[in-house]
Design a protein around this motif. Structure first.
Motif, PDB file in Angstrom:
ATOM      1  N   THR A 176       0.794  -1.237   0.000  1.00 39.77           N
ATOM      2  CA  THR A 176       0.000   0.000   0.000  1.00 39.77           C
ATOM      3  C   THR A 176       0.822   1.280   0.000  1.00 39.77           C
ATOM      4  O   THR A 176       0.285   2.353  -0.213  1.00 39.77           O
ATOM      5  CB  THR A 176      -0.915   0.036   1.236  1.00 39.77           C
ATOM      6  OG1 THR A 176      -0.114  -0.044   2.421  1.00 39.77           O
ATOM      7  CG2 THR A 176      -1.901  -1.117   1.214  1.00 39.77           C
ATOM      8  N   CYS A 177       2.122   1.170   0.265  1.00 38.28           N
ATOM      9  CA  CYS A 177       2.931   2.379   0.389  1.00 38.28           C
ATOM     10  C   CYS A 177       3.087   3.053  -0.985  1.00 38.28           C
ATOM     11  O   CYS A 177       3.509   2.404  -1.949  1.00 38.28           O
ATOM     12  CB  CYS A 177       4.301   2.041   0.958  1.00 38.28           C
ATOM     13  SG  CYS A 177       5.240   3.499   1.448  1.00 38.28           S
ATOM     14  N   PRO A 178       2.779   4.329  -1.104  1.00 43.14           N
ATOM     15  CA  PRO A 178       2.876   4.997  -2.416  1.00 43.14           C
ATOM     16  C   PRO A 178       4.312   5.192  -2.883  1.00 43.14           C
ATOM     17  O   PRO A 178       4.567   5.268  -4.075  1.00 43.14           O
ATOM     18  CB  PRO A 178       2.188   6.348  -2.168  1.00 43.14           C
ATOM     19  CG  PRO A 178       2.319   6.572  -0.687  1.00 43.14           C
ATOM     20  CD  PRO A 178       2.235   5.218  -0.060  1.00 43.14           C
ATOM     21  N   ASP A 187       3.712   2.198   8.121  1.00 45.35           N
ATOM     22  CA  ASP A 187       3.546   1.913   6.698  1.00 45.35           C
ATOM     23  C   ASP A 187       3.670   0.428   6.370  1.00 45.35           C
ATOM     24  O   ASP A 187       3.316   0.004   5.261  1.00 45.35           O
ATOM     25  CB  ASP A 187       4.586   2.677   5.866  1.00 45.35           C
ATOM     26  CG  ASP A 187       4.357   4.177   5.890  1.00 45.35           C
ATOM     27  OD1 ASP A 187       3.206   4.596   6.103  1.00 45.35           O
ATOM     28  OD2 ASP A 187       5.337   4.926   5.710  1.00 45.35           O
ATOM     29  N   LEU A 188       4.175  -0.373   7.323  1.00 40.45           N
ATOM     30  CA  LEU A 188       4.433  -1.791   7.052  1.00 40.45           C
ATOM     31  C   LEU A 188       3.291  -2.718   7.439  1.00 40.45           C
ATOM     32  O   LEU A 188       3.341  -3.912   7.128  1.00 40.45           O
ATOM     33  CB  LEU A 188       5.700  -2.245   7.796  1.00 40.45           C
ATOM     34  CG  LEU A 188       7.020  -1.597   7.384  1.00 40.45           C
ATOM     35  CD1 LEU A 188       8.165  -2.153   8.218  1.00 40.45           C
ATOM     36  CD2 LEU A 188       7.289  -1.818   5.903  1.00 40.45           C
ATOM     37  N   ASN A 216       0.967  -3.401  17.708  1.00 41.79           N
ATOM     38  CA  ASN A 216       0.988  -4.773  18.194  1.00 41.79           C
ATOM     39  C   ASN A 216       1.056  -5.687  16.987  1.00 41.79           C
ATOM     40  O   ASN A 216       0.714  -5.279  15.870  1.00 41.79           O
ATOM     41  CB  ASN A 216      -0.280  -5.050  19.020  1.00 41.79           C
ATOM     42  CG  ASN A 216      -0.174  -6.324  19.822  1.00 41.79           C
ATOM     43  OD1 ASN A 216      -0.134  -7.421  19.285  1.00 41.79           O
ATOM     44  ND2 ASN A 216      -0.125  -6.164  21.137  1.00 41.79           N
ATOM     45  N   LEU A 217       1.463  -6.925  17.205  1.00 37.48           N
ATOM     46  CA  LEU A 217       1.518  -7.857  16.081  1.00 37.48           C
ATOM     47  C   LEU A 217       0.155  -8.025  15.415  1.00 37.48           C
ATOM     48  O   LEU A 217       0.071  -8.234  14.199  1.00 37.48           O
ATOM     49  CB  LEU A 217       2.039  -9.226  16.554  1.00 37.48           C
ATOM     50  CG  LEU A 217       3.535  -9.300  16.883  1.00 37.48           C
ATOM     51  CD1 LEU A 217       3.893 -10.684  17.402  1.00 37.48           C
ATOM     52  CD2 LEU A 217       4.380  -8.965  15.662  1.00 37.48           C
ATOM     53  N   ILE A 218      -0.910  -7.933  16.200  1.00 32.14           N
ATOM     54  CA  ILE A 218      -2.242  -8.123  15.626  1.00 32.14           C
ATOM     55  C   ILE A 218      -2.615  -6.988  14.668  1.00 32.14           C
ATOM     56  O   ILE A 218      -3.575  -7.112  13.908  1.00 32.14           O
ATOM     57  CB  ILE A 218      -3.313  -8.254  16.730  1.00 32.14           C
ATOM     58  CG1 ILE A 218      -3.371  -6.982  17.586  1.00 32.14           C
ATOM     59  CG2 ILE A 218      -3.071  -9.475  17.582  1.00 32.14           C
ATOM     60  CD1 ILE A 218      -4.492  -6.992  18.604  1.00 32.14           C
ATOM     61  N   ASP A 219      -1.848  -5.901  14.686  1.00 29.71           N
ATOM     62  CA  ASP A 219      -2.105  -4.808  13.746  1.00 29.71           C
ATOM     63  C   ASP A 219      -1.679  -5.169  12.322  1.00 29.71           C
ATOM     64  O   ASP A 219      -2.153  -4.559  11.359  1.00 29.71           O
ATOM     65  CB  ASP A 219      -1.380  -3.537  14.189  1.00 29.71           C
ATOM     66  CG  ASP A 219      -1.941  -2.973  15.484  1.00 29.71           C
ATOM     67  OD1 ASP A 219      -3.175  -2.966  15.626  1.00 29.71           O
ATOM     68  OD2 ASP A 219      -1.142  -2.560  16.354  1.00 29.71           O
ATOM     69  N   PHE A 220      -0.781  -6.149  12.196  1.00 25.39           N
ATOM     70  CA  PHE A 220      -0.369  -6.591  10.864  1.00 25.39           C
ATOM     71  C   PHE A 220      -1.471  -7.452  10.254  1.00 25.39           C
ATOM     72  O   PHE A 220      -2.042  -8.318  10.912  1.00 25.39           O
ATOM     73  CB  PHE A 220       0.943  -7.365  10.938  1.00 25.39           C
ATOM     74  CG  PHE A 220       2.149  -6.488  11.128  1.00 25.39           C
ATOM     75  CD1 PHE A 220       2.918  -6.104  10.045  1.00 25.39           C
ATOM     76  CD2 PHE A 220       2.501  -6.032  12.391  1.00 25.39           C
ATOM     77  CE1 PHE A 220       4.033  -5.273  10.212  1.00 25.39           C
ATOM     78  CE2 PHE A 220       3.603  -5.214  12.573  1.00 25.39           C
ATOM     79  CZ  PHE A 220       4.364  -4.832  11.486  1.00 25.39           C
ATOM     80  N   LEU A 264      13.690   2.981   7.651  1.00 23.65           N
ATOM     81  CA  LEU A 264      12.552   3.691   8.220  1.00 23.65           C
ATOM     82  C   LEU A 264      13.029   4.912   8.997  1.00 23.65           C
ATOM     83  O   LEU A 264      14.087   4.882   9.632  1.00 23.65           O
ATOM     84  CB  LEU A 264      11.758   2.770   9.154  1.00 23.65           C
ATOM     85  CG  LEU A 264      11.167   1.497   8.535  1.00 23.65           C
ATOM     86  CD1 LEU A 264      10.454   0.685   9.612  1.00 23.65           C
ATOM     87  CD2 LEU A 264      10.215   1.826   7.389  1.00 23.65           C
ATOM     88  N   GLN A 265      12.247   5.963   8.968  1.00 25.35           N
ATOM     89  CA  GLN A 265      12.612   7.195   9.672  1.00 25.35           C
ATOM     90  C   GLN A 265      12.459   7.064  11.186  1.00 25.35           C
ATOM     91  O   GLN A 265      13.102   7.795  11.939  1.00 25.35           O
ATOM     92  CB  GLN A 265      11.746   8.359   9.162  1.00 25.35           C
ATOM     93  CG  GLN A 265      11.965   8.708   7.708  1.00 25.35           C
ATOM     94  CD  GLN A 265      11.011   9.774   7.214  1.00 25.35           C
ATOM     95  OE1 GLN A 265      10.071  10.164   7.927  1.00 25.35           O
ATOM     96  NE2 GLN A 265      11.238  10.256   5.996  1.00 25.35           N
TER      97      GLN A 265
END
Length: 308
Positions: A176-178, A187-188, A216-220, A264-265
């Motif tokens: 999804t990252c533009p 963004d990951l 959290n891992l569940i966000d992936f 990553l920043q």
């Protein structure tokens, strides 16, 4: 030497079941009961209690278990030291987490074997939780751990400090990252994340790093769990997903360009790899000597204690 009743008690603590303890010790269940009753009578305490059918240790039982486990572990180490004095074989039993075992200890081990040709070595490679259990029951003398552990129960020395970051194949197409590459950790979360199993040090460090970013891992959205680092690397090479790991684990692939760091920043993580052993080890001086022989200047310089 610990007598057979003490061994019976420690076995019951390990199994938390009288029948399984009897089977493991090759004695009858009534004999197990008699041994426990003798110890309870000797110390004037109750060691176990039941809640329904579940066997639990009392506070007195926990204290006795921890104390006798320490004595038992020290006795094992004493026996090995006496063996060494007798026949000059150098017994070495230690553990390493998977990344350490696969990528970080071959060189010091090879040097040690050149210096001590008659050495007897057993290395257990497992995740952090398993190695802590083996430390507690005396199966290993020390462990080199990536993951976190209860510092109040153990002594430690730093082994190395490793960079920890996300990586992918140069051919990987982000979801999804533009931009060509993502800019932040957030963004990951749409990417397929290749992840080690629960209890692994690499996973623990990732979970802690995510928590610092309120993630959290569940966000992936897509997680693949694999218990082998080389398999994860092969999948990354095939552009099947991204992963987070230590720089040492992909040092060669980074140099050849087969795998690349995701810059990553907001993600700059370093983590200490530690040599860990039980706090109450009576033979700590011998362990320090062993660390110096096995790891040399690496441990001496990291320890901040001068000579070990």
């Amino acid at each position: 030497m610990l007598d057979n009743r003490t061994i019976t008690f420690l076995t019951v603590c390990e199994e938390m079941n009288f029948t399984r303890a009897a089977e493991k010790l090759h004695i009858s269940q009534p004999a197990v009961t008699q041994h426990i009753q003798y110890i309870e009578s000797y110390y004037h305490v109750k060691l176990f209690r039941f809640i329904g059918k579940k066997l639990l240790l009392t506070d007195a039982g926990k204290l006795l278990r921890d104390t006798l486990t320490s004595i038992h572990n020290n006795e094992i180490y004493l026996k090995e030291q006496l063996t060494y004095l007798t026949d000059q074989r150098k017994p070495l039993h230690f553990g390493a987490t998977l990344t350490v075992g696969e990528f970080m200890i071959a060189q010091p081990l090879s040097q040690f074997l050149h210096n001590y040709e008659a050495a007897s070595i057993t290395v257990t490679v497992a995740n952090t939780n398993e190695l802590l259990q083996k430390l507690d029951n005396g199966s290993i003398d020390f462990a080199i751990l990536e993951g976190d552990y209860p510092h109040h129960l153990y002594r430690h020395l730093p082994y190395t400090v490793e960079n920890f970051f996300p990586v992918c194949s140069p051919n990987y197409q982000f979801t999804t990252c533009p931009q060509r590459y993502p800019l932040t950790l957030h963004d990951l979360i749409e990417e397929r994340l290749l992840l080690r199993e629960e209890g692994s040090g690499t996973r623990m460090i990732l979970e802690q790093s995510l928590a610092c970013h309120e993630l959290n891992l569940i966000d992936f959205h897509n997680i693949i769990t694999i218990g082998n680092m080389n398999t994860i690397k092969e999948l990354v090479l095939s552009a099947c997903g991204i992963t987070f790991l230590y720089e040492t684990a992909v040092e060669k692939e980074l140099l050849t360009g087969q795998i690349q760091k995701i810059e990553l920043q907001d993600f700059d993580v370093q983590h200490e790899i530690s040599i860990v052993w039980k706090k109450d080890n009576l033979f700590e001086k011998s362990l320090f000597e062993l660390f110096a022989q096995l790891f040399g200047d690496r441990v001496i310089s990291n320890s901040g204690q001068g000579k070990l």
